[in-house]
Design an enzyme around this catalytic site. Structure first.
Site, PDB file in Angstrom:
ATOM      1  CE  LYS A  35      64.025  32.413  40.087  1.00 40.80           C
ATOM      2  NZ  LYS A  35      63.622  33.870  40.132  1.00 40.80           N
ATOM      3  CB  THR A 122      60.880  48.591  44.728  1.00 37.82           C
ATOM      4  OG1 THR A 122      61.090  47.702  46.023  1.00 37.82           O
ATOM      5  CG2 THR A 122      61.486  49.946  45.129  1.00 37.82           C
ATOM      6  CG  PHE A 156      58.298  47.439  54.329  1.00 39.31           C
ATOM      7  CD1 PHE A 156      59.241  48.820  53.790  1.00 39.31           C
ATOM      8  CD2 PHE A 156      56.994  47.541  54.262  1.00 39.31           C
ATOM      9  CE1 PHE A 156      58.464  49.834  53.490  1.00 39.31           C
ATOM     10  CE2 PHE A 156      56.310  48.800  53.795  1.00 39.31           C
ATOM     11  CZ  PHE A 156      57.140  49.876  53.556  1.00 39.31           C
ATOM     12  NE  ARG A 158      64.259  42.631  58.992  1.00 38.89           N
ATOM     13  CZ  ARG A 158      64.389  42.145  60.283  1.00 38.89           C
ATOM     14  NH1 ARG A 158      65.427  42.615  61.025  1.00 38.89           N
ATOM     15  NH2 ARG A 158      63.445  41.353  61.091  1.00 38.89           N
ATOM     16  CG  PHE A 253      69.831  49.528  59.985  1.00 39.89           C
ATOM     17  CD1 PHE A 253      70.222  49.365  58.651  1.00 39.89           C
ATOM     18  CD2 PHE A 253      68.857  48.599  60.456  1.00 39.89           C
ATOM     19  CE1 PHE A 253      69.573  48.565  57.747  1.00 39.89           C
ATOM     20  CE2 PHE A 253      68.190  47.540  59.571  1.00 39.89           C
ATOM     21  CZ  PHE A 253      68.667  47.449  58.299  1.00 39.89           C
ATOM     22  CB  CYS A 264      66.675  46.720  49.011  1.00 36.63           C
ATOM     23  SG  CYS A 264      65.458  45.175  48.771  1.00 36.63           S
ATOM     24  CE  LYS A 267      65.896  47.117  43.155  1.00 34.58           C
ATOM     25  NZ  LYS A 267      64.577  47.929  43.128  1.00 34.58           N
TER      26      LYS A 267
END
Length: 427
Positions: A35, A122, A156, A158, A253, A264, A267
């Site tokens: 990476k 998180t 937050f 996506r 949604f 996300c 988990k």
């Protein structure tokens, strides 16, 4: 500002490059040499729309290293963006967060200037103050909120539109305790035009979990209604078009299908369930949300067997392996349960995904090494008469499904229009 980002996965890399675009300098810290090399060559190690161009356009404003000392001594704010994977019982594994806090603390010991540490990973309510803070203080010999800043800033983002979400968010949530840290982070985020909600640290941690748990609940609720609609001969998408017009509810949604996956929702919902039980609360709704979601992808197989009762020896095409379109992420993808069931039934699986085939094969070797990977979606259609649509990639709308039996988990309109036999999961 000069910023260091610990962890260069989806959250870390997108966050860092977002800050670069806003005019800051960023140092990425990672333990993965591949990476590091890719980032330093302006090559994104993940697939995310717009990320490659951004890295090339701003090459020179950022670099990657495995050296915490270099990164923290040469920055004013450090974001912890490492993974918090699930354990078998659903609780989160804080190993990487603890390691990052320890390494940061060691370097903070050498710094005279005020440095702000921001947890973006998180983590459950209480983690920043009860786990991260003591480790930082122990290894730095300094006091949080006095000698260095500490904050919680949930993400937050996506996948697939993460850069857009970073630069144009619905809101920015920052959990702080001391005024100096608040002012620094307020200045850092000043260029972004979005509501900025400042809370205490524990509240900021909970906002992330409550948000994801509600979105997962909304999808599972829609799918449960959708399953009922299917048996009543009702199009659930039309139902939720009407439901979503209520301003108290909103249409977002309510896309019924085969459920949610990714890094996300699974988990975070399981972690919240585990935490609730730990404090003697029974999360009845959240447990049902998970149960509905785990059953949902197998609806595809049930519908297929209506038309092909015996799958043994049959070639079945699977379109889509990523958990959602425009990403190569296969974490908790619905494709895994579907393919596993097909193989157990004796079917031969021929699969295609524009970005995720390599990751799927590596992540799920128990099934990934037993299936055939096609070079294109057209090849899948040529090779089989039975097709399952698992991910709604845009290119699947350009295919001719004539003569095929298509079982659709994501509502691809082209298949609905021209397949020989078409079945949607909830419509």
């Amino acid at each position: 500002m000069k910023i260091s980002i610990v962890g260069s996965g989806y959250v870390g890399l997108v966050t860092g490059m977002g800050f670069v675009k806003l005019g800051n300098e960023v140092i990425f810290v990672d333990v993965d040499e591949r990476k590091i090399e890719m980032i330093n060559n302006a090559e994104p190690p993940i697939y995310e729309e717009g990320l490659g161009k951004l890295m090339k356009d701003f090459n020179g404003r950022y670099h990657a290293t495995n050296d915490y000392r270099e990164a923290i001594l040469n920055s004013e704010v450090t974001f912890i963006c490492v993974g918090t994977p699930s354990r078998e019982d659903g609780s989160i594994d804080l190993t990487y967060v603890k390691q990052a806090a320890e390494e940061i603390g060691k370097v903070l010991k050498e710094k005279d200037s005020y440095h702000v540490v921001v947890v973006k990973s998180t983590v459950l309510p209480g983690t920043t103050e009860e786990v991260v803070k003591p480790i930082l203080e122990e290894h730095s010999d300094k006091k949080a909120f006095k000698d260095f800043g500490l904050a919680m800033n949930p993400e937050f983002l996506r996948e697939g539109v993460a850069l857009r979400d970073f630069l144009n968010p619905d809101r920015i949530v920052i959990g702080v305790q001391d005024e100096r840290t608040r002012e620094i982070l307020e200045e850092l985020y000043q260029p972004i035009d979005a509501p900025k909600l400042f809370t205490d640290i524990k509240t900021a941690e909970m906002i992330k979990y409550a948000s994801n748990a509600f979105l997962a609940t909304k999808i599972s609720f829609a799918n449960e209604i959708g399953n009922i609609c299917k048996k009543l001969g009702i199009d659930s998408w039309k139902v939720f078009e009407g439901v979503g017009l209520d301003h108290r509810i909103s249409p977002h949604f309510f896309r019924t299908g085969i459920g949610w996956g990714g890094s996300c929702f699974p988990k975070d919902v399981k972690a919240l369930i585990n935490k609730a039980e730990e404090i003697s609360e029974e999360p009845v709704i959240l447990k049902a949300v998970v149960e509905v979601n785990e059953r949902q992808p197998l609806k595809l197989i049930e519908l297929l067997k209506k038309h092909v009762p015996e799958l043994k020896g049959k070639a079945v095409g699977v379109l889509g392996l990523a958990f959602k379109p425009d990403t190569d992420d296969v974490r908790e993808t619905r494709a895994y349960a579907i393919i596993k069931k097909l193989l157990n039934e004796g079917a031969k699986v021929i699969a295609y995904d524009p970005q995720a085939m390599k990751n799927f094969k590596q992540s799920y070797p128990d099934v990934g090494e037993k299936i055939v990977y096609s070079e294109s979606a057209e090849d899948v259609l040529r090779a089989t008469d039975f097709v399952l649509i698992v991910t709604e990639w845009g290119e699947f709308e350009e295919l001719d499904y004539s003569g095929k039996i298509v079982i659709d988990g994501r509502r691809v309109r082209a298949a609905e229009k021209n397949a020989k036999i078409y079945e949607g999961v909830c419509w």
